[in-house]
Write a protein that holds these residues in place. Structure first.
Motif, PDB file in Angstrom:
ATOM      1  N   GLY A  72      30.566  38.059  45.732  1.00 66.27           N
ATOM      2  CA  GLY A  72      31.160  37.435  46.902  1.00 66.27           C
ATOM      3  C   GLY A  72      31.322  35.929  46.824  1.00 66.27           C
ATOM      4  N   GLN A  73      30.953  35.301  45.694  1.00 63.87           N
ATOM      5  CA  GLN A  73      31.069  33.862  45.563  1.00 63.87           C
ATOM      6  C   GLN A  73      32.101  33.507  44.488  1.00 63.87           C
ATOM      7  N   GLN A  74      32.847  32.440  44.708  1.00 59.69           N
ATOM      8  CA  GLN A  74      33.794  31.949  43.716  1.00 59.69           C
ATOM      9  C   GLN A  74      33.150  30.841  42.887  1.00 59.69           C
ATOM     10  N   TYR A  75      33.405  30.891  41.567  1.00 58.78           N
ATOM     11  CA  TYR A  75      32.866  29.883  40.666  1.00 58.78           C
ATOM     12  C   TYR A  75      33.998  29.306  39.827  1.00 58.78           C
ATOM     13  N   PRO A  76      34.008  27.979  39.628  1.00 56.51           N
ATOM     14  CA  PRO A  76      35.065  27.363  38.816  1.00 56.51           C
ATOM     15  C   PRO A  76      34.808  27.562  37.323  1.00 56.51           C
ATOM     16  N   VAL A  77      35.902  27.668  36.569  1.00 60.65           N
ATOM     17  CA  VAL A  77      35.838  27.875  35.125  1.00 60.65           C
ATOM     18  C   VAL A  77      36.600  26.742  34.445  1.00 60.65           C
ATOM     19  N   PHE A  78      35.962  26.096  33.483  1.00 55.82           N
ATOM     20  CA  PHE A  78      36.598  25.026  32.715  1.00 55.82           C
ATOM     21  C   PHE A  78      36.491  25.334  31.223  1.00 55.82           C
ATOM     22  N   ARG A  79      37.483  24.885  30.477  1.00 62.33           N
ATOM     23  CA  ARG A  79      37.395  24.917  29.024  1.00 62.33           C
ATOM     24  C   ARG A  79      37.082  23.502  28.547  1.00 62.33           C
ATOM     25  N   LEU A  80      35.965  23.354  27.864  1.00 58.45           N
ATOM     26  CA  LEU A  80      35.488  22.051  27.411  1.00 58.45           C
ATOM     27  C   LEU A  80      35.775  21.882  25.930  1.00 58.45           C
ATOM     28  N   VAL A  81      36.348  20.740  25.560  1.00 58.60           N
ATOM     29  CA  VAL A  81      36.631  20.427  24.161  1.00 58.60           C
ATOM     30  C   VAL A  81      36.036  19.058  23.866  1.00 58.60           C
ATOM     31  N   ASN A  82      35.141  18.977  22.896  1.00 51.22           N
ATOM     32  CA  ASN A  82      34.519  17.706  22.558  1.00 51.22           C
ATOM     33  C   ASN A  82      35.544  16.756  21.977  1.00 51.22           C
ATOM     34  N   ASN A  83      35.506  15.507  22.401  1.00 49.05           N
ATOM     35  CA  ASN A  83      36.442  14.522  21.871  1.00 49.05           C
ATOM     36  C   ASN A  83      35.744  13.532  20.933  1.00 49.05           C
ATOM     37  N   GLY A 157      40.595  44.999  52.999  1.00 48.55           N
ATOM     38  CA  GLY A 157      39.966  44.070  52.079  1.00 48.55           C
ATOM     39  C   GLY A 157      39.970  42.674  52.660  1.00 48.55           C
ATOM     40  N   TYR A 158      38.947  41.907  52.341  1.00 50.50           N
ATOM     41  CA  TYR A 158      38.934  40.510  52.767  1.00 50.50           C
ATOM     42  C   TYR A 158      38.533  39.628  51.594  1.00 50.50           C
ATOM     43  N   ILE A 252      50.063  46.364  48.399  1.00 50.34           N
ATOM     44  CA  ILE A 252      50.640  47.104  47.277  1.00 50.34           C
ATOM     45  C   ILE A 252      49.889  46.645  46.037  1.00 50.34           C
ATOM     46  N   ASP A 253      49.487  47.566  45.193  1.00 52.88           N
ATOM     47  CA  ASP A 253      48.537  47.249  44.132  1.00 52.88           C
ATOM     48  C   ASP A 253      49.175  46.633  42.885  1.00 52.88           C
ATOM     49  N   ASN A 254      50.185  45.788  43.072  1.00 47.81           N
ATOM     50  CA  ASN A 254      50.630  44.978  41.936  1.00 47.81           C
ATOM     51  C   ASN A 254      49.805  43.698  41.824  1.00 47.81           C
ATOM     52  N   VAL A 255      48.795  43.542  42.680  1.00 47.39           N
ATOM     53  CA  VAL A 255      47.707  42.587  42.464  1.00 47.39           C
ATOM     54  C   VAL A 255      46.406  43.385  42.524  1.00 47.39           C
ATOM     55  N   SER A 256      45.364  42.874  41.909  1.00 48.23           N
ATOM     56  CA  SER A 256      44.126  43.629  41.771  1.00 48.23           C
ATOM     57  C   SER A 256      43.283  43.581  43.038  1.00 48.23           C
ATOM     58  N   ARG A 257      42.708  44.721  43.388  1.00 42.14           N
ATOM     59  CA  ARG A 257      41.754  44.755  44.497  1.00 42.14           C
ATOM     60  C   ARG A 257      40.470  44.000  44.145  1.00 42.14           C
ATOM     61  N   ASP A 261      36.427  40.198  48.251  1.00 41.17           N
ATOM     62  CA  ASP A 261      34.969  40.092  48.305  1.00 41.17           C
ATOM     63  C   ASP A 261      34.300  41.455  48.408  1.00 41.17           C
ATOM     64  N   ASN A 262      34.947  42.397  49.086  1.00 39.70           N
ATOM     65  CA  ASN A 262      34.343  43.712  49.314  1.00 39.70           C
ATOM     66  C   ASN A 262      34.956  44.790  48.429  1.00 39.70           C
ATOM     67  N   TYR A 263      35.376  44.405  47.220  1.00 40.47           N
ATOM     68  CA  TYR A 263      35.941  45.391  46.282  1.00 40.47           C
ATOM     69  C   TYR A 263      34.963  46.532  46.023  1.00 40.47           C
ATOM     70  N   ALA A 264      33.663  46.228  45.962  1.00 48.35           N
ATOM     71  CA  ALA A 264      32.664  47.270  45.681  1.00 48.35           C
ATOM     72  C   ALA A 264      32.739  48.382  46.723  1.00 48.35           C
ATOM     73  N   GLU A 265      33.083  48.029  47.970  1.00 53.64           N
ATOM     74  CA  GLU A 265      33.223  49.037  49.012  1.00 53.64           C
ATOM     75  C   GLU A 265      34.357  49.995  48.682  1.00 53.64           C
TER      76      GLU A 265
END
Length: 304
Positions: A72-83, A157-158, A252-257, A261-265
């Motif tokens: 139920g929580q959103q987390y940010p994702v980054f790609r890190l490249v050493n310079n 769904g919410y 319409i399920d052309n996007v993922s359920r 947050d309550n996909y498990a339901e």
């Protein structure tokens, strides 16, 4: 300027950038700032380089990849490249409450662009006993279709949308002023996500394709707060229902359920289900695809 601050002790999960293989987990050992560099605004997007500031100086470059949703929580994702002078390429998920199970889901649910077709809180859905706010509806409740049938709700769904992550334009809902769709519809102001389909003169038009700058506009993120909640209604078949009196599509399920947050339901209730058949209406996903007669009717003078 958009800054994202991760204090010392923030947990992270790391993956090898090129292969995507799990590379370990840990905690941030010093306060860290991710700072947008080329087009500063209120949110990150996937086209901009990000400076990573640690120990008072920039020592890595990053790109924002999107978000993942876990428990139920959103987390940010980054790609890190050493310079610096050695190779360093990892995809890193940052959060304050990551668990040992997180590596098994992080690589599956990255979301950098797709937002479901949803109604915002307060949207009134037509039912046989009158209009009901979408957030008050339940599985099994009957709702009215555009052509006057009663159909039961299969699932609601919410999703909690964070306005801090993702492309700003995609995160801004679209507001239809009362009467903006013609014939007095919607009956009151209606706010939906930009990809929600509205039936206009026999064409399912995504809300974001109908902007006219006056009566059909984007809602600034400043009005939405740090998060807002959206709802979708799923019926057994893809349907056109009435939202504040205006014809609008069900899920319409052309996007993922999985984005919800309550996909498990849903999974517990129905398991794997066959793909839905879309209604036989043409669909306009961008302004260029909206027929000229509809653009003229709604005052959409440009086909962007």
């Amino acid at each position: 300027m958009a800054d994202l601050f991760f204090p010392t002790g923030t947990q992270f999960i790391a993956y090898d950038g090129p292969s995507g293989a799990f590379a370990g987990s840990g905690t941030v050992d010093t306060d860290t700032i991710f700072r947008e560099t080329t087009a500063p605004n209120s949110v990150f997007d996937t086209t901009e380089p990000i400076d990573v500031i640690q120990y008072g100086y920039v020592h890595r470059l990053a790109t924002y990849q999107g978000t993942v949703t876990f428990e139920g929580q959103q987390y940010p994702v980054f790609r890190l490249v050493n310079n610096g002078g050695f190779a360093y390429d990892q995809t890193v998920v940052f959060g304050s409450s990551l668990s040992d199970a997180f590596p098994t889901v992080a690589s599956l649910n990255l979301d950098s662009s797709d937002y479901p077709f949803c109604f915002l809180s307060g949207t009134r859905i037509a039912t046989p006993i009158g209009s009901v706010a979408v957030e008050e509806l339940c599985i099994g409740d009957s709702i009215l279709t555009f052509d006057g049938r009663c159909v039961p709700i299969k699932w609601i769904g919410y999703q909690t949308v964070s306005t801090r992550f993702g492309p700003a334009e995609r995160l801004m809902p679209v507001r239809f002023a009362s009467g903006s769709l013609g014939s007095g519809l919607p009956q009151t102001d209606l706010t939906v996500t930009a990809d929600h389909g509205m039936l206009v003169d026999g064409v399912i038009c995504h809300a974001g394709a109908l902007l006219n700058g006056t009566s059909i506009t984007r809602v600034p993120l400043a009005e939405m707060g740090e998060t807002y909640t959206v709802y979708h209604i799923e019926t057994e078949e893809h349907e056109i229902i009435l939202a504040n009196g205006a014809p609008a599509e069900t899920f319409i399920d052309n996007v993922s359920r999985r984005a919800f947050d309550n996909y498990a339901e849903f999974k517990a209730l129905y398991g794997d289900v066959p793909e839905m058949e879309e209604l036989p209406y043409p669909r306009a996903m961008s302004a260029r695809q909206v027929p000229g007669v509809i653009r003229a009717k709604l005052g959409c003078t440009q086909a962007a």
